[in-house]
Scaffold this active site. Structure first.
Site, PDB file in Angstrom:
ATOM      1  N   HIS A 129       0.839  -1.209   0.000  1.00 54.44           N
ATOM      2  CA  HIS A 129       0.000   0.000   0.000  1.00 54.44           C
ATOM      3  C   HIS A 129       0.870   1.254   0.000  1.00 54.44           C
ATOM      4  O   HIS A 129       0.661   2.161  -0.812  1.00 54.44           O
ATOM      5  CB  HIS A 129      -0.929  -0.004   1.220  1.00 54.44           C
ATOM      6  CG  HIS A 129      -1.719   1.258   1.396  1.00 54.44           C
ATOM      7  ND1 HIS A 129      -2.712   1.636   0.519  1.00 54.44           N
ATOM      8  CD2 HIS A 129      -1.638   2.248   2.328  1.00 54.44           C
ATOM      9  CE1 HIS A 129      -3.229   2.791   0.917  1.00 54.44           C
ATOM     10  NE2 HIS A 129      -2.590   3.185   2.008  1.00 54.44           N
ATOM     11  N   GLU A 195     -10.922   1.962   3.110  1.00 58.19           N
ATOM     12  CA  GLU A 195      -9.598   1.384   3.337  1.00 58.19           C
ATOM     13  C   GLU A 195      -9.806   0.064   4.051  1.00 58.19           C
ATOM     14  O   GLU A 195     -10.387   0.018   5.144  1.00 58.19           O
ATOM     15  CB  GLU A 195      -8.711   2.330   4.163  1.00 58.19           C
ATOM     16  CG  GLU A 195      -8.247   3.524   3.339  1.00 58.19           C
ATOM     17  CD  GLU A 195      -7.177   4.370   4.029  1.00 58.19           C
ATOM     18  OE1 GLU A 195      -7.130   4.388   5.272  1.00 58.19           O
ATOM     19  OE2 GLU A 195      -6.391   5.021   3.302  1.00 58.19           O
ATOM     20  N   LYS A 249     -10.210  11.831   7.079  1.00 58.60           N
ATOM     21  CA  LYS A 249     -10.337  10.516   7.711  1.00 58.60           C
ATOM     22  C   LYS A 249     -11.325  10.528   8.883  1.00 58.60           C
ATOM     23  O   LYS A 249     -11.864   9.480   9.227  1.00 58.60           O
ATOM     24  CB  LYS A 249      -8.967  10.082   8.261  1.00 58.60           C
ATOM     25  CG  LYS A 249      -7.864  10.035   7.239  1.00 58.60           C
ATOM     26  CD  LYS A 249      -7.936   8.764   6.443  1.00 58.60           C
ATOM     27  CE  LYS A 249      -6.734   8.650   5.526  1.00 58.60           C
ATOM     28  NZ  LYS A 249      -6.659   7.348   4.896  1.00 58.60           N
ATOM     29  N   THR A 345      -4.193   0.400   5.493  1.00 56.57           N
ATOM     30  CA  THR A 345      -4.755  -0.337   4.361  1.00 56.57           C
ATOM     31  C   THR A 345      -3.915  -1.571   4.044  1.00 56.57           C
ATOM     32  O   THR A 345      -2.694  -1.487   3.959  1.00 56.57           O
ATOM     33  CB  THR A 345      -4.802   0.586   3.130  1.00 56.57           C
ATOM     34  OG1 THR A 345      -5.492   1.766   3.498  1.00 56.57           O
ATOM     35  CG2 THR A 345      -5.507  -0.084   1.959  1.00 56.57           C
TER      36      THR A 345
HETATM   37 CA    CA Z   1      -6.193   4.297   7.272  1.00 56.05          CA
END
Ligand code: CA
Length: 411
Positions: A129, A195, A249, A345
């Site tokens: 990732h 995610e 987020k 992730t």
């Molecule tokens: Ca994250």
């Protein structure tokens, strides 16, 4: 182990699993339960039948809004509670068998957030990732920043917006830059993403000033859940320099309802990837510390069948949980029961194992084809995102159920 209660061989909640969660029936009183097959065992009712009579703990922790007080009893109690239920379920003469009201069908209950999360930390521990993101946004030849292989990169996230599976998420609004070098506009995010992550729940406090070693980390980990760390990529891109993600987020993260204990995951331990350069001594560890957990993500547009868009595995993680915990506490930062630490992730090497739409659609340049409902670069309004996870070792299956949430139009 052969339980007398019927459990489908494909059930996530086998006799080997027995995860903990918080449920309520129509009377709204929240209680601690253990999942077995299609049912929940009401631990408060099991206590009253004397199943835990040899363990000294207060019954009130089993009638609670969260698992925190139960978890805080310590593994010397919680591990035994699970083992006692396991042996009762394999004992034809069990008091549970003669009291069927202790078992409640999962379809008839509401599941609640299993823990009251005090602090939420999000790591960035999948090398695939981090490499994909570095390749897309920086330099393909130098995708990882210089610190990445020396420490498990992480940041402090937002706990208040963590929700349990089954609850919907509103598309966030924020500052977005539409053209390079232009000022931002205020608008709804057009790049909402999932995610694919897993998270572990802290099961034991540590004191301020002390550190937890990689060797002792297991004592501090109660169990694991599936975790969808919703992200708004357009908001993220503008705001994240220099201090990292913020509003991109914090609008929501969804977690699964059942906490699978570390003890249930023991048979699925595997070696992690080799770490080069050699890590500093406080991050070195002994034994197998990764876990073979199959993961998948599906997108289900409104009134359509779902399409599985990613198959990944928790075993790909470069930094394991023991290293994450050792790093988190090496400066003396203390842990509290109920803290949640997410993996970051979880992507694998193959494009079909990438754990976010950002990677699957390669920043929107390669739309993902769905079986029904068109194509996706990111998540559309009224799409439901479903994550599932399970371990399988011969006939032994231990699963996490799923984490489901629908993205709703912005408020
Ligand atoms: Ca994250």
């Amino acid at each position: 182990m052969q339980p007398w209660i019927k459990v489908d061989k494909n059930s996530d909640f086998s006799i080997y699993n027995l995860p903990f969660g918080i449920f309520s029936e129509s009377n709204q009183i929240k209680r601690v339960g253990i999942a077995i097959g299609e049912n929940i065992i009401d631990l408060h009712a099991a206590y009253k039948l004397g199943v835990f009579k040899d363990l000294k703990f207060d019954i009130s922790v089993l009638k609670s809004n969260h698992l925190n007080d139960f978890i805080a009893l310590g593994k010397h109690i919680t591990v035994k509670v699970r083992e006692l239920i396991q042996s009762e379920l394999c004992d034809e003469n069990s008091v549970l068998k003669s009291h069927p009201s202790v078992f409640i069908n999962q379809l008839t209950v509401t599941m609640h957030l299993p823990v009251k999360v005090g602090d939420y930390t999000d790591f960035y521990s999948s090398i695939e990732h981090a490499t994909n993101i570095g390749t897309m946004f920086r330099d393909p030849d130098n995708a990882l920043l210089p610190n990445w292989k020396y420490l498990p990169v992480g940041y402090h996230g937002r706990a208040s917006s963590i929700i349990v599976s089954g609850n919907d998420v509103y598309r966030p609004k924020g500052q977005v830059v539409l053209e390079p070098n232009s000022p931002p506009t205020f608008q709804v995010s057009t790049r909402v993403d999932f995610e694919l992550e897993m998270a572990f729940i802290i099961g034991k406090n540590s004191s301020l000033g002390n550190s937890v070693s990689t060797n002792d980390a297991d004592d501090y980990i109660f169990g694991k859940v599936l975790f969808n760390d919703w992200s708004a990529r357009d908001i993220q891109k503008w705001e994240y320099v220099p201090l990292g993600p913020f509003l991109a987020k914090s609008f929501a993260s969804s977690m699964s309802a059942w906490v699978v204990t570390l003890e249930a995951l023991e048979p699925f331990k595997v070696d992690g990837p080799s770490q080069e350069p050699v890590v500093l001594p406080y991050l070195s560890y002994k034994g197998s510390r990764n876990y073979d957990i199959n993961l998948e993500v599906a997108i289900q547009p409104e009134s359509c069948i779902e399409t599985i868009v990613s198959h990944s595995n928790f075993k790909y993680m470069y930094w394991n949980m023991n290293q994450q915990l050792a790093h988190h506490t090496v400066n003396g930062c203390n842990l509290n029961v109920g803290d949640l630490m997410a993996s970051g992730t979880i992507s694998g090497k193959n494009p079909n194992s990438y754990g976010s739409m950002l990677e699957l659609s390669w920043a929107g340049t390669k739309p993902v084809e769905l079986i029904e409902g068109g194509t996706r670069k990111f998540i559309k309004d009224d799409d439901t995102v479903i994550m599932r996870g399970y371990c399988q070792n011969g006939k032994i299956r231990v699963g996490f159920g799923n984490v489901i949430s629908k993205l709703l139009k912005a408020k």
